[in-house]
Motif scaffolding. Sequence first.
Motif, PDB file in Angstrom:
ATOM      1  N   ASP A 116     -11.440   0.524 -66.536  1.00 22.93           N
ATOM      2  CA  ASP A 116     -11.294  -0.913 -66.267  1.00 22.93           C
ATOM      3  C   ASP A 116     -11.462  -1.512 -65.083  1.00 22.93           C
ATOM      4  O   ASP A 116     -11.570  -2.648 -64.782  1.00 22.93           O
ATOM      5  N   LEU A 117     -11.038  -0.534 -63.826  1.00 21.17           N
ATOM      6  CA  LEU A 117     -11.381  -0.897 -62.643  1.00 21.17           C
ATOM      7  C   LEU A 117     -12.688  -0.624 -62.048  1.00 21.17           C
ATOM      8  O   LEU A 117     -13.179  -0.987 -61.015  1.00 21.17           O
ATOM      9  N   ALA A 118     -13.263   0.231 -62.637  1.00 18.14           N
ATOM     10  CA  ALA A 118     -14.561   0.670 -62.123  1.00 18.14           C
ATOM     11  C   ALA A 118     -15.597  -0.430 -62.799  1.00 18.14           C
ATOM     12  O   ALA A 118     -16.875  -0.472 -61.973  1.00 18.14           O
ATOM     13  N   ASP A 119     -15.504  -0.689 -63.939  1.00 22.76           N
ATOM     14  CA  ASP A 119     -16.343  -1.667 -64.484  1.00 22.76           C
ATOM     15  C   ASP A 119     -16.235  -3.276 -63.888  1.00 22.76           C
ATOM     16  O   ASP A 119     -14.969  -3.771 -63.769  1.00 22.76           O
ATOM     17  N   ARG A 120     -17.215  -3.791 -63.172  1.00 22.69           N
ATOM     18  CA  ARG A 120     -16.966  -5.064 -62.597  1.00 22.69           C
ATOM     19  C   ARG A 120     -16.600  -5.974 -63.531  1.00 22.69           C
ATOM     20  O   ARG A 120     -15.308  -6.863 -62.952  1.00 22.69           O
ATOM     21  N   HIS A 121     -17.024  -6.173 -64.597  1.00 20.51           N
ATOM     22  CA  HIS A 121     -16.382  -7.467 -65.479  1.00 20.51           C
ATOM     23  C   HIS A 121     -14.785  -7.154 -65.926  1.00 20.51           C
ATOM     24  O   HIS A 121     -14.158  -8.073 -65.885  1.00 20.51           O
ATOM     25  N   ARG A 122     -14.664  -6.006 -66.190  1.00 20.21           N
ATOM     26  CA  ARG A 122     -13.291  -5.633 -66.585  1.00 20.21           C
ATOM     27  C   ARG A 122     -12.489  -5.730 -65.465  1.00 20.21           C
ATOM     28  O   ARG A 122     -11.182  -6.257 -65.508  1.00 20.21           O
ATOM     29  N   TYR A 123     -12.859  -5.256 -64.309  1.00 21.01           N
ATOM     30  CA  TYR A 123     -11.877  -5.124 -62.998  1.00 21.01           C
ATOM     31  C   TYR A 123     -11.409  -6.791 -62.797  1.00 21.01           C
ATOM     32  O   TYR A 123     -10.584  -7.310 -62.557  1.00 21.01           O
ATOM     33  N   LEU A 124     -12.631  -7.664 -62.769  1.00 21.95           N
ATOM     34  CA  LEU A 124     -12.291  -9.164 -62.639  1.00 21.95           C
ATOM     35  C   LEU A 124     -11.563  -9.767 -63.565  1.00 21.95           C
ATOM     36  O   LEU A 124     -10.483 -10.729 -63.076  1.00 21.95           O
ATOM     37  N   ASN A 125     -11.604  -9.254 -64.841  1.00 18.97           N
ATOM     38  CA  ASN A 125     -10.783  -9.819 -65.933  1.00 18.97           C
ATOM     39  C   ASN A 125      -9.316  -9.334 -65.683  1.00 18.97           C
ATOM     40  O   ASN A 125      -8.226 -10.159 -65.857  1.00 18.97           O
ATOM     41  N   ALA A 126      -9.102  -8.142 -65.196  1.00 19.29           N
ATOM     42  CA  ALA A 126      -7.788  -7.626 -64.869  1.00 19.29           C
ATOM     43  C   ALA A 126      -7.276  -8.200 -63.761  1.00 19.29           C
ATOM     44  O   ALA A 126      -5.931  -8.623 -63.810  1.00 19.29           O
ATOM     45  N   ARG A 127      -8.247  -8.451 -62.816  1.00 11.57           N
ATOM     46  CA  ARG A 127      -7.458  -9.320 -61.633  1.00 11.57           C
ATOM     47  C   ARG A 127      -6.972 -10.663 -61.998  1.00 11.57           C
ATOM     48  O   ARG A 127      -5.828 -11.033 -61.536  1.00 11.57           O
ATOM     49  N   THR A 128      -7.898 -11.460 -62.810  1.00 14.12           N
ATOM     50  CA  THR A 128      -7.610 -12.797 -63.066  1.00 14.12           C
ATOM     51  C   THR A 128      -6.112 -12.962 -63.867  1.00 14.12           C
ATOM     52  O   THR A 128      -5.263 -13.661 -63.688  1.00 14.12           O
ATOM     53  N   THR A 129      -6.230 -11.979 -64.896  1.00 10.31           N
ATOM     54  CA  THR A 129      -4.978 -11.851 -65.867  1.00 10.31           C
ATOM     55  C   THR A 129      -3.680 -11.444 -64.885  1.00 10.31           C
ATOM     56  O   THR A 129      -2.873 -12.289 -65.015  1.00 10.31           O
ATOM     57  N   LEU A 130      -3.967 -10.542 -63.978  1.00  9.69           N
ATOM     58  CA  LEU A 130      -2.659 -10.173 -63.549  1.00  9.69           C
ATOM     59  C   LEU A 130      -2.471 -11.284 -62.213  1.00  9.69           C
ATOM     60  O   LEU A 130      -1.085 -11.580 -62.060  1.00  9.69           O
TER      61      LEU A 130
END
Length: 378
Positions: A116-130
């Motif tokens: 989740d944190l290695a993949d750029r898009h999933r990283y950004l989605n996680a950051r935006t949600t949090l």
Amino acid sequence: MINQVRRPSLALSRRVVIKVGSALLSRSAGGLATDRIDSICSQINRLLTEGVQVALVSSGAVAAGMGRLGISTRPTELHQLQAAAAVGQMGLVEAYERAFSFHERKTAMILLTHEDLADRHRYLNARTTLTRLLDMGVVPVINENDTVATEEIRFGDNDTLASLVVNLLQADLMIILTDTDGLHEEDPKLNPSAALVEIAQVTDQVLDGMARSSAGELGRGGMHTKLEAARRAARSGANTLIANGEEEHVLTRAISDENIGTLLVASVTPMAARKGWIAGQLKPQGDLYLDAGATLMIRDKGVSLLPVGVTRVVGSFSRGDVVRCLDSKGHIFAQGLVNYDSHEIEKLMGAATEEIFSLLGYAAEPELIHRDNLALFD
């Protein structure tokens, strides 16, 4: 010998990641120590009322599952651990939900894997949600997704996960609550009179020889992993406090600048670290040409880049890439992390912020590059 370090004020911290270890949340007879959870949540509520945003990284799922399943020894096989975590996660969520609801606080459970944190898009989605959850006053309770993570994609321990969440959220401070008073000059289990390291520069190599305590019976991370996590958090400018979670009001006392635990100090501030990283990226993925008004506002006022100020898009890039900002004469004066893909920005050029949704069908962010993700060049 540890070098003298000036103590920063933790009271200035506005965004904090708190990690709670398994040893604090587990009863010796099995199950969760709900009274400890109640105390931690009460202290977090106090921080929230003082304007501090808090993300909570919590261990305890496996330990809680062991209690529910009547298992006395931590499993060693991955599938047994995943089964215990799946059962225990229910109890962990329930305990935090109940404790925070007592203070009329909303919570959210976030389960992450390394992917989740290695993949750029999933990283950004996680950051935006949090980030959205924090802005809404919700407390994210974060844990590794033990039920699906394989050995190859595990964080290894929640100390590591907490440090990555610090980087993800650009937090000011990481607090690791454990069952010891902090980092000692010697292993306190072997030498009860070992001196506590009250403060040190996180990069001080002397600390490596001190961080030799082994992992706890119910956890995976010892003092060495906490030191490594602190160094990882320091890369984005965050300080780390390692403190005893059994101490009364440990969180509120720490944020009130009481000298408690071990404070590991980063060499730069979070914003300086982030801006330095952005400015140092030598391979931007594209260029944005800006009109005179946008150039003036960004260069002199330090504002964010909005769609209305863009006149031309060069290159193919994706959300989260580093792009350069150029004035009407083609001079590069800034670069930053972009919030939209290049083909989307081509549709947004010259538009007002309130038009983003109608033009794209969604609105991820109101700005193309937020000022916190924008580094100016001299």
